[in-house]
Design an enzyme around this catalytic site. Structure first.
Site, PDB file in Angstrom:
ATOM      1  N   TYR A 127       0.451  -1.260  -0.091  1.00 17.08           N
ATOM      2  CA  TYR A 127       0.110   0.069   0.270  1.00 17.08           C
ATOM      3  C   TYR A 127       0.721   1.046   0.173  1.00 17.08           C
ATOM      4  O   TYR A 127       0.204   2.592  -0.076  1.00 17.08           O
ATOM      5  CB  TYR A 127      -0.875   0.097   1.484  1.00 17.08           C
ATOM      6  CG  TYR A 127      -1.862  -0.809   1.643  1.00 17.08           C
ATOM      7  CD1 TYR A 127      -1.706  -1.985   0.725  1.00 17.08           C
ATOM      8  CD2 TYR A 127      -3.469  -0.997   0.442  1.00 17.08           C
ATOM      9  CE1 TYR A 127      -2.690  -3.480   1.099  1.00 17.08           C
ATOM     10  CE2 TYR A 127      -4.303  -2.261   0.686  1.00 17.08           C
ATOM     11  CZ  TYR A 127      -4.226  -3.052   0.950  1.00 17.08           C
ATOM     12  OH  TYR A 127      -5.100  -3.904   0.158  1.00 17.08           O
ATOM     13  N   LYS A 174       4.615 -14.078   3.918  1.00 11.50           N
ATOM     14  CA  LYS A 174       5.219 -15.564   2.769  1.00 11.50           C
ATOM     15  C   LYS A 174       6.678 -14.806   2.746  1.00 11.50           C
ATOM     16  O   LYS A 174       6.847 -14.853   1.710  1.00 11.50           O
ATOM     17  CB  LYS A 174       4.581 -15.227   1.975  1.00 11.50           C
ATOM     18  CG  LYS A 174       4.792 -15.781   0.245  1.00 11.50           C
ATOM     19  CD  LYS A 174       3.580 -16.875  -0.092  1.00 11.50           C
ATOM     20  CE  LYS A 174       4.352 -18.139  -0.789  1.00 11.50           C
ATOM     21  NZ  LYS A 174       3.412 -19.204  -0.490  1.00 11.50           N
ATOM     22  N   ASP A 208      -1.098 -18.659   2.813  1.00 16.69           N
ATOM     23  CA  ASP A 208      -1.488 -19.809   1.592  1.00 16.69           C
ATOM     24  C   ASP A 208      -1.924 -21.596   3.015  1.00 16.69           C
ATOM     25  O   ASP A 208      -3.025 -21.717   2.948  1.00 16.69           O
ATOM     26  CB  ASP A 208      -1.074 -20.236   0.531  1.00 16.69           C
ATOM     27  CG  ASP A 208       0.233 -20.509   0.398  1.00 16.69           C
ATOM     28  OD1 ASP A 208       0.502 -20.816   1.569  1.00 16.69           O
ATOM     29  OD2 ASP A 208       1.328 -20.944   0.236  1.00 16.69           O
TER      30      ASP A 208
END
Ligand code: NAI
Length: 345
Positions: A127, A174, A208
């Site tokens: 962002y 991640k 995930d």
């Protein structure tokens, strides 16, 4: 005791849900003097040349407290997000999004039930808004991760957990792929956790696999700590576990006690202006607002009012008095009326 705060109605369903929340808080006995300010498309339509007018920024900076409706951000073009701008300019770095199963709103996750809090880093990551067209057909979007912001949100999350009786923090990441960026984020969390060892449990889960586990066994999670984009996505995923976006409140906390309370949902243009929106998420955000104001002002009566509002909407849901997104038949204002009617019972 009388208090003051900024009210930003926002766009789309924003004016409807903020009005409903405002009415409920007032009927419950909260004496709040609202300074109403524009932001988003509403500000442009009112003749301002900015989606976040200086007057609105100045008011939020002065009160350091706001209840805010959602603001529309165009997809793929046009102005940058009001929400991102507000969070960055006020340094509202910590988003808190409680997600709870509620009696009366049955979902496939009601047994054994969901009770978790998503903590989202609000100021950086993807962002950053730094995007470059390298050449025709090639774009880079820059994910910014700093040690300062990563340590700050980790400390915020552990402190929040310890002071709210939470037991376990799960960091979603991640770092197997983004070894540097997400690697820094989890290294900071891990190092900050050293101070809380023995008081809290800590785990790191790749996002995930984490998402799969959240939908298979939400009861295994207590608090989720995420960088900006993961927190955005996971908040909506978790909202889906308890009945949808009409059920998930939120707060954005910054430095020097600044706080902006808003639902997780957006401006829902598909149902705007039709009295269809569920104002519950913003009413719940209003309850968080009252508890924060009680803490910061020392006005304990606001805690009693917050409990009264919570008991009233819980009673409504149990009695089947719900909006359509939850399987009921009430409109936005009808649901607010039902909550108000239960305040006195
Ligand atoms: P959205 O949350 O506005 O809507 C997604 C779906 O959920 C729609 O079908 C909508 O009708 C439904 N929904 C949302 N809130 C609801 C409520 N209270 N009651 C009943 N149904 C509800 O997300 P979307 O469509 O992705 O975004 C619309 C606009 O909102 C965009 O411009 C987006 O940038 C903005 N947005 C603003 C946020 C904020 O101001 N904090 C947060 C998220 C999105």
């Amino acid at each position: 005791m009388s208090h003051s705060a900024v009210l930003i109605p926002g766009d789309g369903i924003g004016p409807e849900v903020t009005r409903a929340a405002q009415r409920v808080l007032e009927a419950a006995g909260a004496e709040i003097e609202w300074e109403e300010c524009l932001a988003g498309v509403a500000a442009i339509e009112a003749g301002y040349d900015q989606v976040l007018p200086d007057a609105t920024m100045e008011a939020v900076q002065r009160h350091r407290l706001a209840l805010k409706g959602p603001c529309t951000t165009p997809i793929g073009e046009g102005f940058t997000s009001v929400n991102v701008a507000l969070r960055k300019r006020l340094d509202l770095y910590g988003a808190v999004r409680p997600v709870r199963s509620v009696d009366g709103v049955k979902t496939r996750f009601s047994e054994p039930g969901v009770d978790l809090v998503v903590i989202r880093e609000n100021t950086e990551g993807l962002y950053s808004g730094i995007e470059n067209v390298i050449t025709a057909g090639v774009v880079t979007s820059l994910k910014v991760v700093t040690e300062r912001a990563s340590r700050r949100i980790a400390r915020f999350a552990f402190h929040y957990a310890a002071t709210r009786g939470r037991r376990k923090i799960t960091v979603l990441h991640k770092a197997n792929i983004m070894k540097q960026g997400d690697g820094l984020f989890i290294r900071c969390a891990r190092e900050e956790f050293e101070e809380w060892k023995g008081q809290l449990e800590y785990e790191e889960v790749i996002i995930d696999a984490g998402c799969m586990r959240i939908v298979q066994h939400p009861e295994q999670f207590d608090m989720l700590l995420c960088e900006n984009l993961y927190g955005d996505v996971v908040s909506d995923l978790c909202a889906g576990l308890v009945g949808g976006l009409g059920m998930t409140p939120g707060a954005n906390f910054g430095i020097e006690g600044a706080a902006v309370f808003e639902a997780v949902h957006g401006s829902a243009p598909d149902i705007a202006g039709q009295d269809l929106a569920n104002p519950l998420a913003l009413i719940m955000s209003g309850v968080m607002f009252l508890r924060h104001l009680a803490d910061t002002s020392g006005d304990d009566h606001l805690t009693v009012i917050a409990d009264r509002v919570r008991d009233a909407y819980n009673a409504c849901l149990l009695a089947g008095e719900k909006t359509r997104d939850l399987g009921g038949s009430l409109g936005t204002s009808g649901f607010a009326d039902a909550v108000i009617a239960r305040l006195s019972s």
